[in-house]
Motif scaffolding. Structure first.
Motif, PDB file in Angstrom:
ATOM      1  N   SER A   1       0.841  -1.201   0.000  1.00 11.88           N
ATOM      2  CA  SER A   1       0.000   0.000   0.000  1.00 11.88           C
ATOM      3  C   SER A   1       0.879   1.256   0.000  1.00 11.88           C
ATOM      4  N   ASN A   2       0.301   2.378  -0.253  1.00 12.75           N
ATOM      5  CA  ASN A   2       0.996   3.672  -0.301  1.00 12.75           C
ATOM      6  C   ASN A   2       2.252   3.614  -1.184  1.00 12.75           C
ATOM      7  N   THR A   3       2.030   3.613  -2.458  1.00 11.66           N
ATOM      8  CA  THR A   3       3.120   3.396  -3.418  1.00 11.66           C
ATOM      9  C   THR A   3       4.049   4.608  -3.576  1.00 11.66           C
ATOM     10  N   LYS A   4       3.762   5.670  -2.820  1.00 13.38           N
ATOM     11  CA  LYS A   4       4.628   6.860  -2.921  1.00 13.38           C
ATOM     12  C   LYS A   4       5.826   6.787  -1.970  1.00 13.38           C
ATOM     13  N   LYS A   5       5.736   5.860  -1.006  1.00 13.75           N
ATOM     14  CA  LYS A   5       6.795   5.749   0.005  1.00 13.75           C
ATOM     15  C   LYS A   5       7.288   4.310   0.102  1.00 13.75           C
ATOM     16  N   LEU A   6       8.547   4.171   0.480  1.00 13.21           N
ATOM     17  CA  LEU A   6       9.085   2.823   0.689  1.00 13.21           C
ATOM     18  C   LEU A   6       9.881   2.797   1.990  1.00 13.21           C
ATOM     19  N   GLU A   7       9.513   1.873   2.851  1.00 17.58           N
ATOM     20  CA  GLU A   7      10.221   1.715   4.119  1.00 17.58           C
ATOM     21  C   GLU A   7      10.850   0.323   4.142  1.00 17.58           C
ATOM     22  N   ILE A   8      12.155   0.300   4.393  1.00 15.65           N
ATOM     23  CA  ILE A   8      12.856  -0.990   4.376  1.00 15.65           C
ATOM     24  C   ILE A   8      13.403  -1.298   5.772  1.00 15.65           C
ATOM     25  N   THR A   9      13.059  -2.471   6.262  1.00 13.08           N
ATOM     26  CA  THR A   9      13.622  -2.936   7.529  1.00 13.08           C
ATOM     27  C   THR A   9      14.329  -4.271   7.261  1.00 13.08           C
TER      28      THR A   9
ATOM     29  N   VAL B   1      14.796 -11.371  -4.309  1.00 12.91           N
ATOM     30  CA  VAL B   1      14.451 -10.404  -3.268  1.00 12.91           C
ATOM     31  C   VAL B   1      15.174  -9.077  -3.530  1.00 12.91           C
ATOM     32  N   LEU B   2      16.447  -9.174  -3.871  1.00  9.36           N
ATOM     33  CA  LEU B   2      17.219  -7.957  -4.143  1.00  9.36           C
ATOM     34  C   LEU B   2      16.683  -7.243  -5.388  1.00  9.36           C
ATOM     35  N   SER B   3      16.382  -8.011  -6.426  1.00  7.50           N
ATOM     36  CA  SER B   3      15.853  -7.411  -7.660  1.00  7.50           C
ATOM     37  C   SER B   3      14.518  -6.721  -7.385  1.00  7.50           C
ATOM     38  N   MET B   4      13.722  -7.334  -6.526  1.00  7.95           N
ATOM     39  CA  MET B   4      12.414  -6.776  -6.173  1.00  7.95           C
ATOM     40  C   MET B   4      12.573  -5.433  -5.456  1.00  7.95           C
ATOM     41  N   VAL B   5      13.446  -5.397  -4.453  1.00  9.67           N
ATOM     42  CA  VAL B   5      13.640  -4.159  -3.684  1.00  9.67           C
ATOM     43  C   VAL B   5      14.245  -3.076  -4.582  1.00  9.67           C
ATOM     44  N   ALA B   6      15.215  -3.466  -5.404  1.00 11.38           N
ATOM     45  CA  ALA B   6      15.852  -2.489  -6.306  1.00 11.38           C
ATOM     46  C   ALA B   6      14.837  -1.914  -7.296  1.00 11.38           C
ATOM     47  N   ALA B   7      13.953  -2.789  -7.796  1.00 15.87           N
ATOM     48  CA  ALA B   7      12.940  -2.324  -8.758  1.00 15.87           C
ATOM     49  C   ALA B   7      11.998  -1.323  -8.097  1.00 15.87           C
ATOM     50  N   LEU B   8      11.671  -1.565  -6.837  1.00 14.12           N
ATOM     51  CA  LEU B   8      10.825  -0.604  -6.116  1.00 14.12           C
ATOM     52  C   LEU B   8      11.566   0.720  -5.942  1.00 14.12           C
ATOM     53  N   GLY B   9      12.862   0.604  -5.652  1.00  7.78           N
ATOM     54  CA  GLY B   9      13.678   1.803  -5.442  1.00  7.78           C
ATOM     55  C   GLY B   9      13.717   2.697  -6.664  1.00  7.78           C
ATOM     56  N   LEU B  10      13.689   2.092  -7.845  1.00  7.06           N
ATOM     57  CA  LEU B  10      13.744   2.901  -9.071  1.00  7.06           C
ATOM     58  C   LEU B  10      12.445   3.674  -9.304  1.00  7.06           C
ATOM     59  N   LYS B  11      11.373   3.195  -8.708  1.00  9.78           N
ATOM     60  CA  LYS B  11      10.062   3.839  -8.937  1.00  9.78           C
ATOM     61  C   LYS B  11       9.819   5.015  -8.003  1.00  9.78           C
ATOM     62  N   ILE B  12      10.584   5.059  -6.931  1.00  8.67           N
ATOM     63  CA  ILE B  12      10.297   6.039  -5.885  1.00  8.67           C
ATOM     64  C   ILE B  12      11.488   6.970  -5.691  1.00  8.67           C
ATOM     65  N   ASP B  13      11.213   8.247  -5.567  1.00  4.19           N
ATOM     66  CA  ASP B  13      12.284   9.215  -5.315  1.00  4.19           C
ATOM     67  C   ASP B  13      12.981   8.844  -4.004  1.00  4.19           C
TER      68      ASP B  13
ATOM     69  N   SER C   1      14.165  10.438  -1.705  1.00  4.83           N
ATOM     70  CA  SER C   1      13.777  11.182  -0.501  1.00  4.83           C
ATOM     71  C   SER C   1      12.559  10.538   0.182  1.00  4.83           C
ATOM     72  N   HIS C   2      11.876   9.669  -0.535  1.00  2.00           N
ATOM     73  CA  HIS C   2      10.717   8.980   0.047  1.00  2.00           C
ATOM     74  C   HIS C   2      11.039   7.530   0.418  1.00  2.00           C
ATOM     75  N   ILE C   3      12.324   7.217   0.408  1.00  2.00           N
ATOM     76  CA  ILE C   3      12.726   5.862   0.804  1.00  2.00           C
ATOM     77  C   ILE C   3      13.410   5.942   2.170  1.00  2.00           C
TER      78      ILE C   3
ATOM     79  N   GLY D   1      19.237   4.747  -4.147  1.00  2.00           N
ATOM     80  CA  GLY D   1      19.654   6.155  -4.119  1.00  2.00           C
ATOM     81  C   GLY D   1      19.936   6.645  -2.713  1.00  2.00           C
ATOM     82  N   ILE D   2      20.357   5.735  -1.842  1.00  2.36           N
ATOM     83  CA  ILE D   2      20.650   6.150  -0.471  1.00  2.36           C
ATOM     84  C   ILE D   2      22.068   5.738  -0.089  1.00  2.36           C
ATOM     85  N   ALA D   3      22.687   6.569   0.749  1.00  4.81           N
ATOM     86  CA  ALA D   3      24.050   6.265   1.182  1.00  4.81           C
ATOM     87  C   ALA D   3      23.983   5.253   2.318  1.00  4.81           C
TER      88      ALA D   3
END
Lengths: 319, 96
Positions: free
Chosen positions: A24-32, A44-56, A58-60, A83-85
């Motif tokens: 849900s809420n496709t504008k934000k991504l929270e990873i734990t 799993v890595l490809s899935m998370v990376a693909a999500l990362g490409l869709k979201i700015d 700053s919202h991850i 896109g995060i350090a």
């Protein structure tokens, strides 16, 4: 969206990980992540990376990963995709013989170049390379031709010494199998669409037997067959459904045109994945001769096309 | 007679369908239209995908009929490539 990188998620035990994904809420991504150890399949890595490409970026939000295996995530290029350090310093060296980090492929020529470079990196013997490059080519071309994803295909690969297996994960965030197959067919559910996509001779591009000049509807059937003959896992997840080819039992191998006739599991109420995920394991020790596999494929393919054609025969009406 | 060296055009793993289509449209069809025989030379091509072979020849069979195979020869194919070509030719003969 929320995703948790668990202690363990491979094709055999992927289901709990997928169920835990909050789409849900496709504008934000929270990873734990698991605090101690993260050992996950490339899917799993490809899935998370693909999500990362869709979201700015700053919202991850990615929590500080404490597990020692965080270096592995860094080396696979996950944080670059997000896109995060990460703050993790590693000395990069040639990945030969072990893995192919997350790679984005957006064009036909990029794919051809990738395949040429991939085989030496994985240090494969010619016999071992054959099914692997075949699988990668067909799966990524499916994404490029049918997914309409602006981000193309995200792929990663890992060699596992203990099982002598190459594990491949490919993700896209495109239109998904149901929308793609329903250009020419009428699948009511995501699972029914996956079933059609795995059936030889069925393509979303036409209802005509033999396909179009460019598509025959054979690619996924070939790949499922490679996994089946080698007794490997194969997963395809799109929309809210997943089909998992289970390892076949020792003994005589039989290919089936209908994927539901194979030893498999499926789920229909999973969190919605906008696009398609595919994961496959290819055992390097069990790899059957590719040309023998082709004999099996030919037999079942031609039989299926004949049966479908026969089913459309007009019958005389006796009154 | 038109001889097409596939290794030069597609490399040792023939999988790029776009290139297969280009070869069909720009080399095979023009030769066939001139009633020239075509030799597809797979020398040193190690393998091919079904998708590549489909993009290369299926539309020739659909457009000209199966008899077009009398005008096309497949040279220097290894066992895998022979089998993939046979699969494509076989299923194309089962089409409507």
């Amino acid at each position: 969206m929320r995703i948790h990188l668990p202690n363990s998620a491979f094709l055999g035990n992927l289901d709990p990980f997928l169920r835990s994904f909050d789409s849900s809420n496709t504008k934000k991504l929270e990873i734990t992540a698991n605090k101690k150890w993260i050992s996950v399949h490339p899917i799993v890595l490809s899935m998370v990376a693909a999500l990362g490409l869709k979201i700015d970026s700053s919202h991850i939000k990615c929590e500080d990963i404490e597990a020692t295996s965080k270096h592995y995530l860094e080396r696979m290029g996950l944080f670059k995709f997000l896109g995060i350090a990460s703050g993790i310093k590693i000395r990069e060296h040639e990945p030969a013989g072990r893995f192919i980090p997350l790679t984005q492929i957006k064009s036909s020529d990029e794919l051809s170049n990738f395949i040429t470079e991939m085989i030496p990196l994985l240090h494969l013997q010619p016999k071992q390379a054959e099914p692997i490059r075949y699988v990668v080519s067909e799966l990524v071309r499916n994404v490029l031709e049918h997914s309409h994803s602006e981000h193309g295909a995200i792929l990663s690969t890992q060699y596992y010494k203990k099982s002598n297996t190459i594990r491949i994960g490919i993700a896209d965030t495109g239109i998904g199998i149901k929308q793609s197959i329903n250009v020419s067919h009428h699948a009511l559910t995501d699972l029914e669409a996956i079933r059609l996509a795995l059936t030889p001779g069925i393509t979303g591009t036409t209802r005509k037997e033999g396909g179009t000049e460019f598509n025959a509807g054979a690619g996924l059937f070939f790949i499922k067959s490679i996994a089946n003959v080698n007794r490997d896992f194969f997963i395809i997840y799109s929309g809210n459904s997943m089909y998992k080819l289970l390892k076949s039992k020792p003994g005589h191998i039989r290919l089936h045109a209908d994927p539901f006739m194979d030893r498999h599991s499926n789920e229909e109420d999973l969190p919605y994945w906008q696009g398609t995920l595919v994961g496959i394991d290819i055992s390097l020790s069990a790899t059957e001769e590719f040309s023998l596999l082709l004999d099996l494929i030919r037999d079942i393919y031609i039989k299926t096309v004949k049966e479908r054609k026969k089913a459309r025969f007009r019958r005389p009406r006796f009154i | 007679m038109k001889k097409i060296n596939l290794l030069k055009k597609v490399g040792s793993f023939a999988e790029n369908k776009d290139k297969a289509r280009d070869i069909r449209l720009h080399e095979i069809i023009p030769a066939l239209e001139k009633n020239e025989e075509v030799i597809l030379d797979f020398k040193q091509v190690e393998s091919a995908t079904q998708s590549f072979i489909h993009a290369l020849i299926s539309d020739l069979i659909r457009k000209y009929g199966i008899e077009i195979l009398d005008m096309i020869s497949f040279k220097n194919c290894n066992e895998t490539i022979k089998k993939i070509i046979t699969i494509v030719v076989d299923y194309m003969q089962e089409t409507d």
